[in-house]
Design a protein around this motif. Structure first.
Motif, PDB file in Angstrom:
ATOM      1  N   LEU A 173       0.844  -1.206   0.000  1.00  0.00           N
ATOM      2  CA  LEU A 173       0.000   0.000   0.000  1.00  0.00           C
ATOM      3  C   LEU A 173       0.875   1.252   0.000  1.00  0.00           C
ATOM      4  O   LEU A 173       0.571   2.224  -0.694  1.00  0.00           O
ATOM      5  N   ALA A 174       1.969   1.219   0.751  1.00  0.00           N
ATOM      6  CA  ALA A 174       2.881   2.365   0.778  1.00  0.00           C
ATOM      7  C   ALA A 174       3.420   2.650  -0.622  1.00  0.00           C
ATOM      8  O   ALA A 174       3.498   3.808  -1.034  1.00  0.00           O
ATOM      9  N   VAL A 175       3.750   1.609  -1.357  1.00  0.00           N
ATOM     10  CA  VAL A 175       4.278   1.780  -2.718  1.00  0.00           C
ATOM     11  C   VAL A 175       3.225   2.444  -3.609  1.00  0.00           C
ATOM     12  O   VAL A 175       3.534   3.359  -4.377  1.00  0.00           O
ATOM     13  N   ILE A 176       1.983   1.989  -3.482  1.00  0.00           N
ATOM     14  CA  ILE A 176       0.900   2.602  -4.273  1.00  0.00           C
ATOM     15  C   ILE A 176       0.763   4.079  -3.925  1.00  0.00           C
ATOM     16  O   ILE A 176       0.685   4.935  -4.809  1.00  0.00           O
ATOM     17  N   TYR A 177       0.740   4.392  -2.630  1.00  0.00           N
ATOM     18  CA  TYR A 177       0.549   5.780  -2.223  1.00  0.00           C
ATOM     19  C   TYR A 177       1.727   6.652  -2.643  1.00  0.00           C
ATOM     20  O   TYR A 177       1.549   7.825  -2.970  1.00  0.00           O
ATOM     21  N   LYS A 178       2.915   6.078  -2.672  1.00  0.00           N
ATOM     22  CA  LYS A 178       4.071   6.834  -3.152  1.00  0.00           C
ATOM     23  C   LYS A 178       3.892   7.156  -4.639  1.00  0.00           C
ATOM     24  O   LYS A 178       4.134   8.286  -5.068  1.00  0.00           O
ATOM     25  N   LYS A 179       3.470   6.169  -5.420  1.00  0.00           N
ATOM     26  CA  LYS A 179       3.243   6.387  -6.858  1.00  0.00           C
ATOM     27  C   LYS A 179       2.169   7.452  -7.090  1.00  0.00           C
ATOM     28  O   LYS A 179       2.243   8.201  -8.054  1.00  0.00           O
TER      29      LYS A 179
END
Length: 177
Positions: free
Chosen positions: A110-116
């Motif tokens: 989820l962190a990766v998605i929010y970073k993107k």
């Protein structure tokens, strides 16, 4: 016998011997049609071979057999992430986190998605959560290993180093907006 097939299939999978591993998992499924983990492993094999549509079928079957199978939900999220469907990926990662709230993987995903998506507050929050859970998992590993205190690795003295590294990474990421 089924456990032996699973262990051997995982070993072959990790060695990249996907055809042999696939055969073992299919044998396992023929003996135990309700084995959600075997379906999940087949999905992983197809995903590693870039056959995402086939992988998706196996992850969905694993979830059909075991609706609270966090790993299958997270793997399905990975399929959607690879396809660029961040909304659907986010949905499955959230489901995986609910199914297994102590698993750091869905929080990291989820962190990766929010970073993107440049949702930095959410990114930082979920990244911290994943680090915290992974740290707890490592701590639990050492606690459950029934090791004498004197034989435990001295990880406590390295926490400040980890804190500095995380701080530098966060500074770098936040300053790149």
């Amino acid at each position: 016998m089924a456990e032996d097939l699973m262990v051997e299939g995982k070993k072959l999978m990790n060695l990249g011997e996907y055809d042999r591993a696939r055969d073992l998992f299919n044998t396992l499924i023929s003996r135990e049609p309700g084995n959600a983990e075997a379906y999940n492993k087949l999905g992983i094999i197809y995903a590693r071979q870039q056959d995402f549509e086939e992988a998706k079928k196996y992850f969905l079957k694993a979830l059909e057999l075991k609706p609270d199978f966090s790993s299958a939900a997270s793997n399905l999220g990975n399929i959607f992430f690879e396809a660029g469907d961040l909304d659907e990926a986010e949905e499955y990662y959230k489901k995986a986190a609910v199914m297994d709230p102590d698993n750091p993987v869905p929080y990291n995903n989820l962190a990766v998605i929010y970073k993107k998506q440049k949702k930095i507050d959410k990114y930082v929050s979920f990244y911290k959560k994943s680090i915290s859970l992974e740290s707890r998992r490592q701590s639990d590993y050492y606690d459950s290993a029934d090791m004498k205190e004197s034989n435990k690795p001295g990880i406590g003295k390295y926490w400040w180093v980890l804190g500095i590294i995380i701080g530098v990474i966060m500074y770098f990421l936040l300053s790149r907006r």
